[in-house]
Design a protein around this motif. Structure first.
Motif, PDB file in Angstrom:
ATOM      1  N   MET A   1      66.829  -8.330   1.751  1.00  0.00           N
ATOM      2  CA  MET A   1      68.178  -8.838   1.482  1.00  0.00           C
ATOM      3  C   MET A   1      68.672  -9.712   2.630  1.00  0.00           C
ATOM      4  N   TYR A   2      68.410  -9.300   3.865  1.00  0.00           N
ATOM      5  CA  TYR A   2      68.771 -10.147   5.010  1.00  0.00           C
ATOM      6  C   TYR A   2      68.075 -11.506   4.899  1.00  0.00           C
ATOM      7  N   ASP A   3      66.814 -11.478   4.505  1.00  0.00           N
ATOM      8  CA  ASP A   3      66.034 -12.710   4.398  1.00  0.00           C
ATOM      9  C   ASP A   3      66.599 -13.638   3.332  1.00  0.00           C
ATOM     10  N   ARG A   4      67.276 -13.065   2.333  1.00  0.00           N
ATOM     11  CA  ARG A   4      67.799 -13.854   1.220  1.00  0.00           C
ATOM     12  C   ARG A   4      69.307 -14.070   1.300  1.00  0.00           C
ATOM     13  N   GLY A   5      69.870 -13.892   2.496  1.00  0.00           N
ATOM     14  CA  GLY A   5      71.253 -14.301   2.731  1.00  0.00           C
ATOM     15  C   GLY A   5      72.317 -13.392   2.162  1.00  0.00           C
ATOM     16  N   VAL A   6      72.051 -12.085   2.126  1.00  0.00           N
ATOM     17  CA  VAL A   6      73.044 -11.140   1.639  1.00  0.00           C
ATOM     18  C   VAL A   6      74.338 -11.274   2.443  1.00  0.00           C
ATOM     19  N   GLY A   7      75.471 -11.075   1.768  1.00  0.00           N
ATOM     20  CA  GLY A   7      76.745 -11.149   2.487  1.00  0.00           C
ATOM     21  C   GLY A   7      76.890  -9.992   3.451  1.00  0.00           C
ATOM     22  N   SER A   8      76.797  -8.772   2.925  1.00  0.00           N
ATOM     23  CA  SER A   8      76.812  -7.567   3.758  1.00  0.00           C
ATOM     24  C   SER A   8      75.954  -6.524   3.060  1.00  0.00           C
ATOM     25  N   VAL A   9      75.334  -5.662   3.845  1.00  0.00           N
ATOM     26  CA  VAL A   9      74.526  -4.596   3.264  1.00  0.00           C
ATOM     27  C   VAL A   9      74.766  -3.308   4.040  1.00  0.00           C
ATOM     28  N   GLU A  10      75.061  -2.253   3.311  1.00  0.00           N
ATOM     29  CA  GLU A  10      75.218  -0.922   3.887  1.00  0.00           C
ATOM     30  C   GLU A  10      74.178  -0.011   3.263  1.00  0.00           C
ATOM     31  N   PHE A  11      73.828   1.063   3.993  1.00  0.00           N
ATOM     32  CA  PHE A  11      72.707   1.900   3.603  1.00  0.00           C
ATOM     33  C   PHE A  11      73.161   3.306   3.225  1.00  0.00           C
TER      34      PHE A  11
END
Length: 279
Positions: free
Chosen positions: A62-72
């Motif tokens: 997701m980071y590689d594909r430009g996610v706005g924000s990601v939480e786990f």
């Protein structure tokens, strides 16, 4: 936050096959999902995402594909420590995965670069530091009790790490230690929730118990955590789509769509499916 010595004891228990606390369990070295196919169909760019942490492959893609924000989120606390190891491996060694079986003094090699910036990162650093000392002579088969290997290990490897490294430089990680088959209450709402094959496991539990209660709780959690028109990404790892009971429970609030099928050994196999919130 637990003492590192306690975490090492849990790790010993995992190797010995006697760990009975679901919050401390084996970690997946990598994902068995076809993440490239999934994210070629589902655009995560600029979206707010909640993802199961697991091996960390999902978040890193997701980071590689430009996610706005990601939480786990994950029921297994040890996934967070493994994720920090993944982050350090990328930032300091420019490798997507740790060295298999931690060969070539891998842990000491990466840890010498780490300067923890948060209490959470310090905890992860101390865990792996103590791990390197306690398990310096660990056998590969014992290590696989902790870091499980699947098939086609490098299927989801990202070769150009430049975009991922740029995101990792300024990222603040938010981790929820939750079981999504039990009632949860998080303040934030998301455009996308990536649940991997959690639905398969909840269905297995429902079949053993003879009750769909956990499926309903799972569905309601997702419903409450999603923004309007938000989606849930589920993946096919063991089964080839959701069971009838799951589809019936979800049908009142979600519309299901299969992701495109892949040709595998002459047969079509979809990498997963999407539930879109319609309420």
């Amino acid at each position: 936050m637990e003492k590192v010595s306690e975490l090492i004891e849990y790790t010993h228990d995992i190797i010995d096959g006697v760990c009975k606390d679901k919050h401390y369990n084996s970690i997946y070295f990598h994902s068995n999902e076809d993440l490239n196919s999934i994210f070629n169909e589902v655009d995560v760019s600029d979206k707010d995402v909640l993802t199961v942490l697991s091996s960390g492959d999902q978040a890193l893609h997701m980071y590689d594909r430009g996610v706005g924000s990601v939480e786990f989120f994950d029921v297994n606390k040890l996934t967070l420590y493994y994720f920090y190891l993944r982050v350090w491996t990328i930032k300091y060694l420019n490798k997507f995965y740790p060295e298999l079986y931690f060969k070539n003094n891998f842990l000491n090699k990466v840890l010498r670069y780490v300067k923890p910036e948060t209490e959470e990162e310090m905890q992860a650093y101390l865990y792996w530091k103590k791990f390197a000392w306690h398990f310096s002579n660990i056998k590969p088969q014992d290590l696989e009790e902790i870091l499980m290997l699947g098939t086609n290990i490098f299927k989801n490897k990202i070769y150009d790490l430049s975009r991922v490294k740029l995101r990792l430089e300024n990222e603040n990680y938010k981790f929820y230690n939750i079981d999504i088959s039990k009632k949860v209450n998080l303040e934030k709402k998301y455009d996308i929730i990536f649940v991997s094959n959690i639905g398969e496991r909840i269905m297995g539990l429902a079949q053993r118990n003879g009750s769909i209660k956990n499926i309903e709780i799972y569905k309601n959690n997702l419903l409450n955590l999603l923004k309007e028109d938000g989606i849930v990404i589920s993946t096919n790892v063991v089964m080839f789509g959701p069971k009838k009971d799951e589809m019936e429970v979800f049908s009142s609030n979600f519309v299901k769509k299969d992701l495109k099928s892949l040709c595998k050994f002459g047969k079509k196999k979809s990498p997963g499916y999407v539930y879109r919130k319609v309420r």
